[in-house]
Design a protein around this motif. Sequence first.
Motif, short mmCIF file in Angstrom:
data_model
loop_
_atom_site.label_atom_id
_atom_site.label_comp_id
_atom_site.label_asym_id
_atom_site.label_seq_id
_atom_site.Cartn_x
_atom_site.Cartn_y
_atom_site.Cartn_z
N CYS A 167 0.85 -1.19 0.00
CA CYS A 167 0.00 0.00 0.00
C CYS A 167 0.89 1.24 0.00
O CYS A 167 1.76 1.37 0.86
N HIS A 188 0.52 3.88 3.38
CA HIS A 188 1.07 3.72 4.73
C HIS A 188 2.36 2.90 4.61
O HIS A 188 2.68 2.37 3.56
N CYS A 207 -7.13 -1.47 1.11
CA CYS A 207 -5.99 -1.69 1.99
C CYS A 207 -6.49 -2.39 3.25
O CYS A 207 -7.39 -1.90 3.92
N ALA A 212 -5.03 -2.62 5.94
CA ALA A 212 -4.67 -1.87 7.15
C ALA A 212 -5.65 -0.72 7.39
O ALA A 212 -5.59 -0.07 8.42
N CYS A 244 -6.42 1.99 5.07
CA CYS A 244 -6.30 3.25 4.35
C CYS A 244 -7.52 3.45 3.45
O CYS A 244 -8.04 2.49 2.89
ZN LIG Z 1 -2.59 1.23 3.51
#
Ligand SMILES: [Zn+2]
Length: 153
Positions: free
Chosen positions: A30, A33, A54, A56, A58
């Motif tokens: 990604c 990040h 994403c 995570a 994002c």
């Molecule tokens: Zn990300």
Amino acid sequence: MPTTDAPIDRLLAQLDAVRGRGEGRWIARCPAHDDRTPSLAVAEAEDGVILVRCHAGCGAADVVAAAGMTLADLFPRRVRRGGRGPRRADARRLPRPSAAEMLAAVGGEAAVVALAASDLAAGRALGGDDYARVMRAAATLRRAADAAGRRQA
Ligand SMILES: [Zn+2]
């Protein structure tokens, strides 16, 4: 990897550690990040629309911005008569550039809504910012529809 003008190729060219995950699916680092293990899923739908997610968390807008693109780039440009991009020989200015710009803006806002829907379908809740962005997109689409109605009148 051969690079073409297609949005999916432009996006993949901006990403690191891209790996194919089957027909029309990729995973990559990604760009939005500090991503040590590739956690960005990229998919190209049959109609050419690109989805990014994403794991995570994002936002799609941040991901495409970090790749130097905009949400509107995730949608294929079919506004121009057929095909992928204009042919040089018969590329002509659209008679109403402001209408084309309006359509491009509508495409971008539709992308915001579609990406939010894809998050919801995947069982992810929309954060406060995402929710506000979707509401802004809905308001923009309504204004565009009103403006188009006035052009017709
Ligand atoms: Zn990300």
